[in-house]
Design an enzyme around this catalytic site. Structure first.
Site, PDB file in Angstrom:
ATOM      1  N   TYR A  54      -9.468-104.185 -11.451  1.00  0.00           N
ATOM      2  CA  TYR A  54      -8.669-104.799 -10.387  1.00  0.00           C
ATOM      3  C   TYR A  54      -7.239-104.266 -10.441  1.00  0.00           C
ATOM      4  O   TYR A  54      -6.547-104.418 -11.456  1.00  0.00           O
ATOM      5  CB  TYR A  54      -8.654-106.333 -10.492  1.00  0.00           C
ATOM      6  CG  TYR A  54      -9.995-107.011 -10.243  1.00  0.00           C
ATOM      7  CD1 TYR A  54     -11.092-106.316  -9.726  1.00  0.00           C
ATOM      8  CD2 TYR A  54     -10.174-108.357 -10.523  1.00  0.00           C
ATOM      9  CE1 TYR A  54     -12.306-106.940  -9.510  1.00  0.00           C
ATOM     10  CE2 TYR A  54     -11.391-108.997 -10.304  1.00  0.00           C
ATOM     11  CZ  TYR A  54     -12.455-108.272  -9.803  1.00  0.00           C
ATOM     12  OH  TYR A  54     -13.668-108.897  -9.592  1.00  0.00           O
ATOM     13  N   LEU A 212     -16.036-117.246   0.572  1.00  0.00           N
ATOM     14  CA  LEU A 212     -15.652-117.259   1.996  1.00  0.00           C
ATOM     15  C   LEU A 212     -15.939-115.916   2.655  1.00  0.00           C
ATOM     16  O   LEU A 212     -15.426-115.646   3.754  1.00  0.00           O
ATOM     17  CB  LEU A 212     -14.164-117.611   2.124  1.00  0.00           C
ATOM     18  CG  LEU A 212     -13.771-118.963   1.500  1.00  0.00           C
ATOM     19  CD1 LEU A 212     -12.274-119.210   1.607  1.00  0.00           C
ATOM     20  CD2 LEU A 212     -14.548-120.102   2.170  1.00  0.00           C
TER      21      LEU A 212
HETATM   22  N1  LIG Z   1     -18.114-109.315  -9.719  1.00  0.00           N
HETATM   23  C1  LIG Z   1     -17.786-108.716  -8.599  1.00  0.00           C
HETATM   24  O1  LIG Z   1     -18.280-107.640  -8.276  1.00  0.00           O
HETATM   25  C2  LIG Z   1     -16.785-109.369  -7.696  1.00  0.00           C
HETATM   26  C3  LIG Z   1     -16.552-108.855  -6.418  1.00  0.00           C
HETATM   27  C4  LIG Z   1     -15.629-109.505  -5.616  1.00  0.00           C
HETATM   28  C5  LIG Z   1     -14.962-110.629  -6.087  1.00  0.00           C
HETATM   29  N2  LIG Z   1     -15.194-111.084  -7.353  1.00  0.00           N
HETATM   30  C6  LIG Z   1     -14.465-112.272  -7.894  1.00  0.00           C
HETATM   31  O2  LIG Z   1     -14.560-113.362  -6.998  1.00  0.00           O
HETATM   32  C7  LIG Z   1     -13.248-113.796  -6.651  1.00  0.00           C
HETATM   33  C8  LIG Z   1     -13.258-114.372  -5.275  1.00  0.00           C
HETATM   34  O3  LIG Z   1     -13.675-113.374  -4.332  1.00  0.00           O
HETATM   35  P1  LIG Z   1     -12.913-113.265  -2.952  1.00  0.00           P
HETATM   36  O4  LIG Z   1     -11.451-113.134  -3.199  1.00  0.00           O
HETATM   37  O5  LIG Z   1     -13.601-112.215  -2.165  1.00  0.00           O
HETATM   38  O6  LIG Z   1     -13.199-114.748  -2.365  1.00  0.00           O
HETATM   39  P2  LIG Z   1     -13.231-115.290  -0.883  1.00  0.00           P
HETATM   40  O7  LIG Z   1     -13.039-116.759  -1.012  1.00  0.00           O
HETATM   41  O8  LIG Z   1     -14.444-114.833  -0.171  1.00  0.00           O
HETATM   42  O9  LIG Z   1     -11.966-114.634  -0.156  1.00  0.00           O
HETATM   43  C9  LIG Z   1     -10.675-114.995  -0.594  1.00  0.00           C
HETATM   44  C10 LIG Z   1      -9.665-114.594   0.470  1.00  0.00           C
HETATM   45  O10 LIG Z   1      -9.896-115.330   1.673  1.00  0.00           O
HETATM   46  C11 LIG Z   1      -8.650-115.785   2.217  1.00  0.00           C
HETATM   47  N3  LIG Z   1      -8.626-117.240   2.083  1.00  0.00           N
HETATM   48  C12 LIG Z   1      -8.963-118.006   1.005  1.00  0.00           C
HETATM   49  N4  LIG Z   1      -8.856-119.307   1.273  1.00  0.00           N
HETATM   50  C13 LIG Z   1      -8.457-119.404   2.551  1.00  0.00           C
HETATM   51  C14 LIG Z   1      -8.180-120.509   3.398  1.00  0.00           C
HETATM   52  N5  LIG Z   1      -8.337-121.744   2.959  1.00  0.00           N
HETATM   53  N6  LIG Z   1      -7.784-120.237   4.666  1.00  0.00           N
HETATM   54  C15 LIG Z   1      -7.628-118.972   5.119  1.00  0.00           C
HETATM   55  N7  LIG Z   1      -7.877-117.876   4.353  1.00  0.00           N
HETATM   56  C16 LIG Z   1      -8.291-118.092   3.078  1.00  0.00           C
HETATM   57  C17 LIG Z   1      -7.566-115.124   1.371  1.00  0.00           C
HETATM   58  O11 LIG Z   1      -7.284-113.821   1.891  1.00  0.00           O
HETATM   59  P3  LIG Z   1      -6.097-113.507   2.924  1.00  0.00           P
HETATM   60  O12 LIG Z   1      -5.141-114.645   2.935  1.00  0.00           O
HETATM   61  O13 LIG Z   1      -5.495-112.246   2.428  1.00  0.00           O
HETATM   62  O14 LIG Z   1      -6.791-113.305   4.240  1.00  0.00           O
HETATM   63  C18 LIG Z   1      -8.258-114.963   0.038  1.00  0.00           C
HETATM   64  O15 LIG Z   1      -7.687-113.978  -0.791  1.00  0.00           O
HETATM   65  C19 LIG Z   1     -12.394-112.532  -6.840  1.00  0.00           C
HETATM   66  O16 LIG Z   1     -11.030-112.805  -7.002  1.00  0.00           O
HETATM   67  C20 LIG Z   1     -12.987-111.958  -8.095  1.00  0.00           C
HETATM   68  O17 LIG Z   1     -12.500-112.648  -9.227  1.00  0.00           O
HETATM   69  C21 LIG Z   1     -16.097-110.475  -8.149  1.00  0.00           C
END
Ligand SMILES: NC(=O)c1ccc[n+]([C@@H]2O[C@H](COP(=O)([O-])OP(=O)(O)OC[C@H]3O[C@@H](n4cnc5c(N)ncnc54)[C@H](OP(=O)(O)O)[C@@H]3O)[C@@H](O)[C@H]2O)c1
Length: 323
Positions: A54, A212
């Site tokens: 990351y 999300l």
């Molecule tokens: N193992 C793997 O291969 C892998 C891959 C991906 C992720 N992960 C892990 O999973 C974690 C979560 O994944 P993700 O960040 O993709 O999760 P997600 O919940 O799908 O997306 C998070 C993003 O959505 C937006 N967001 C979140 N809450 C919100 C709300 N209440 N209202 C409006 N926008 C909102 C924000 O982006 P904006 O504000 O920028 O729009 C936030 O950064 C990562 O940080 C990582 O630790 C692991």
């Protein structure tokens, strides 16, 4: 906050947790990281997810510096990292799970995180070029050397997970206890079908990602790409098509009606739906600012409102529009 066992292990993780992918190093600097971690902890979060790759190591540095300033007792929180992609495009330093890479990678992560050990360490993807025996021995050795407490996989097939578990069982090594798959209303098959037998057979725990679908399941992409969102970040243009998909956004609009009836946001509804799956140990959420954390952490209250009827309605709205 509720705490769940990480699979068959004795470790308790908060059912909602925080990860640093995309955000740390891009949208979240060291001060915002400290505020975000504090807000999450105030809500009861005890697990913080990270990975070597990351922001090319910068995400671990930011989290490490923030944790150092927060100075919480080490026993009170759980930190992870993940290995596979590596930081240097050189033999034994990237796209591998060989013993030499893993042996060195953990020391780099511990240095950047300023920690003596990580709680969880994941093999971030399967490596077809290293015998699974070699990887399992290396991960088990990492635990034996006190550098990590539990190990697991991320986006491995059910067969690959079972093969690793069986090697560990045969040689009395530390077994993989958790997998980190994508899981959300638009991405379900692996968790609900492919891994189905692993929960009972080997006690697999799940730390699920992208609840999300990178923000699609908040409803914020229904009218295009808003400013200050993940879709407009440089380097994340590959996400734009999925986030602005008209069919998926029409489904999100219908989910918004259900959310309005329950008095919550679509984001809270989508996260709460995941919490209803008992095989999920923790839902790793992402946030670019503190307000999102505060909103998303309330999903645990919404989960209580998801009756079997509401769950059936949500799933009928999504239909078969998922992977
Ligand atoms: N193992 C793997 O291969 C892998 C891959 C991906 C992720 N992960 C892990 O999973 C974690 C979560 O994944 P993700 O960040 O993709 O999760 P997600 O919940 O799908 O997306 C998070 C993003 O959505 C937006 N967001 C979140 N809450 C919100 C709300 N209440 N209202 C409006 N926008 C909102 C924000 O982006 P904006 O504000 O920028 O729009 C936030 O950064 C990562 O940080 C990582 O630790 C692991």
């Amino acid at each position: 906050m509720n705490y769940r066992r990480l699979g068959r292990s004795g470790l308790q993780v908060s059912e909602l947790s925080i990860g640093s992918w995309v955000t740390y190093g891009n949208q979240v600097d060291h001060n915002l990281a400290r505020e975000s971690l504090a807000a999450a902890r105030d809500a009861g979060v005890n697990f913080f997810d990270n990975a070597e790759v990351y922001a090319s190591g910068r995400s671990e540095e930011i989290m490490g510096a923030a944790l150092k300033e927060l100075a919480w007792p080490r026993v009170s929180y759980v930190v992870s990292t993940k290995f596979f992609w590596g930081l240097n495009e050189a033999p034994n330093q990237y796209h591998t799970l060989n013993r030499k890479y893993l042996h060195n990678a953990i020391d780099g992560s511990l240095r950047r995180l300023q920690l003596d050990y990580v709680d969880l360490v994941f093999c971030h993807r399967p490596d077809p070029n290293t015998p699974v025996e070699e990887t399992v021995w290396a991960m088990s050795d990492m635990i034996a050397r006190g550098k990590a407490l539990y190990w697991g996989t991320s986006e491995w097939s059910a067969d690959e997970i079972r093969a690793a578990w069986e090697v560990a069982e045969r040689h009395h090594l530390h077994k993989p206890v958790m997998e980190q798959p994508q899981y959300n209303l638009f991405h379900r098959r692996r968790v609900e079908d492919e891994y189905r037998r692993l929960y009972e057979d080997i006690g697999l725990g799940l730390t699920t990602w992208s609840p999300l679908a990178s923000g699609l399941l908040t409803g914020k992409y229904r009218d295009g790409i808003p400013a200050q969102s993940r879709a407009q970040l440089q380097g994340y243009d590959w996400l734009r098509g999925a986030l602005t998909d008209a069919g998926k956004n029409a489904i999100v609009a219908q989910l918004a009606d259900v959310a309005a009836e329950l008095g919550c946001s679509v984001a809270q509804l989508a996260i709460a739906w995941i919490l209803k799956n008992p095989h999920v140990s923790t839902v790793i959420t992402g946030a670019s600012h503190v307000g999102q954390i505060q909103e998303n952490m309330l999903a645990k209250e919404v989960a209580q409102k998801i009756t079997p009827e509401i769950k059936a309605r949500i799933e009928a709205i999504v239909g078969n529009a998922y992977n």
